[in-house]
Design an enzyme around this catalytic site. Structure first.
Site, PDB file in Angstrom:
ATOM      1  N   GLN A 159      -4.768  -1.678   9.562  1.00 27.36           N
ATOM      2  CA  GLN A 159      -4.715  -3.165   9.276  1.00 27.36           C
ATOM      3  C   GLN A 159      -5.621  -4.042   9.515  1.00 27.36           C
ATOM      4  O   GLN A 159      -5.055  -3.931  10.955  1.00 27.36           O
ATOM      5  CB  GLN A 159      -3.279  -3.231   8.499  1.00 27.36           C
ATOM      6  N   ASP A 164     -11.514   2.298   3.462  1.00 27.29           N
ATOM      7  CA  ASP A 164     -11.645   1.147   4.099  1.00 27.29           C
ATOM      8  C   ASP A 164     -13.466   1.323   3.772  1.00 27.29           C
ATOM      9  O   ASP A 164     -13.766   0.078   3.075  1.00 27.29           O
ATOM     10  CB  ASP A 164     -11.405   0.853   5.061  1.00 27.29           C
ATOM     11  N   LYS A 221       0.403  -0.993   0.143  1.00 29.90           N
ATOM     12  CA  LYS A 221      -0.155  -0.150  -0.211  1.00 29.90           C
ATOM     13  C   LYS A 221       0.611   1.621  -0.044  1.00 29.90           C
ATOM     14  O   LYS A 221       0.683   1.989  -0.752  1.00 29.90           O
ATOM     15  CB  LYS A 221      -1.132  -0.190   1.325  1.00 29.90           C
TER      16      LYS A 221
END
Ligand code: NDP
Length: 298
Positions: free
Chosen positions: A99, A122, A55
């Site tokens: 994460q 997200d 990422k």
């Protein structure tokens, strides 16, 4: 039937990343800064470390600012929430991604809920799930949004098509169903308690499999001409003499190919879309926060 199309998610993701990279300079020109993505990694999980590293690389390659925050696995819940709150208040941060999964003892839901919904790239905050369900502009989870992009690229208008989504997770199945409903599909959500799953899947023009069971969806479950998005990533047991097993999806691709019009491969289908859509969500979040229009083509 003519040969099935193998949907090249890798190539589509490369194109999307190029479109994002090309759109970033206009944002920089108008705001005087690059869009910023903050990624929080708690603990040392090897798979999470690999995801966070890719990422970071992809964010830099798109011309955006990448902020990495690493915390030890034994960090206190309050300390993690305090970091999220600092990132919420930081004007140079447009997207925040924690994460997952978090190490044991930390409350994932509370951490996600602490993220400013307008920075929730997200798309996991209930405010974004609610906006999506209401048909409003929402930051949407990356994997289902990437899957929808591949479907639209393959089929064009999805209006009126019968879609079956197998799996009802908050991360994939539920937002996928909402996105398909938003495209005027007739949507069925199937799950582990669905009766006669093969028969349900047989009705579908579009099948999205997001289960996490290797090659569960068989070829003869699929209607001739269906378009199949295989979200699953499953590693098989290694063959003798090999130290790693093969990656397969939730669909028995070799059988499916005789029935379907198009299908995503595993790997190289949905997987590469996830990071590309994360970058897209970051630029979209940054544009909205700066009061700018959503860049065209994203
Ligand atoms: P979850 O484990 O959270 O959800 C799985 C879903 O599948 C549940 O809704 C479950 O039903 C359903 N299910 C389980 N067994 C069956 C069965 N026998 N028949 C029908 N439905 C069943 O998984 P995720 O949604 O997070 O992920 C699904 C897959 O997608 C995984 O392989 C994951 O690795 C992959 N994935 C890939 C990504 C990518 O970038 N390509 C990103 C995210 C996920 P119930 O609710 O009833 O328990």
């Amino acid at each position: 039937m003519t040969a099935a199309q193998i949907i090249d998610g890798k190539a589509f993701a490369v194109g999307l990343r190029e479109r994002i990279r090309d759109a970033v300079p206009a944002f920089v020109k108008q705001t005087g800064r690059a869009p910023g993505l903050a990624v929080v990694l708690v603990g040392e999980d090897p798979a999470s470390q690999v995801y966070v590293a890719s990422k970071h690389k992809a964010t830099i390659a798109a011309g955006m600012e990448s902020f990495e925050h690493r915390l030890p696995a034994n960090v206190a819940q309050e300390e993690l929430i305090a970091l999220v709150e600092r990132l919420n208040a930081d004007e140079t941060v447009d997207g925040i991604l924690v994460q997952l999964p978090l190490p044991e003892g930390l409350d994932e839901k509370a951490v996600v809920m602490a993220i400013d919904p307008d920075k929730d790239v997200d798309g996991l905050h209930v405010i974004n799930a609610g906006r999506l369900a209401n048909g409003e502009d929402a930051l949407t989870p990356c994997t289902p949004l990437g899957s929808l992009m591949l479907l639209k690229d393959t089929l064009g208008d999805l209006t009126g098509l019968d879609a079956v989504v197998v799996g009802r997770s908050i991360l994939v199945g539920k937002p996928m169903a909402q996105l398909l409903l938003g495209e005027n599909c007739t949507v069925t959500m199937a799950h582990s308690r669905t009766r006669d799953l093969p028969e349900v899947v047989r009705r579908a023009d579009i099948v999205v499999a997001a289960v996490g069971r290797a090659e569960m969806v068989k070829g003869d479950w699929l209607k001739d001409g269906a378009v199949v998005i295989d979200v699953g990533i499953n590693r098989l047991a290694p063959e003798p003499g090999k130290d790693k097993g093969r990656l397969v999806g939730d669909v028995a691709t070799a059988e499916a190919i005789d029935h379907v019009r198009a299908i995503t491969p595993v790997p190289g289908g949905v997987g590469p879309m996830t990071i590309a859509v994360l970058l897209r969500n970051t630029l979209v979040a940054a544009s909205a926060r700066a009061g700018l229009e959503k860049p065209e083509g994203l």
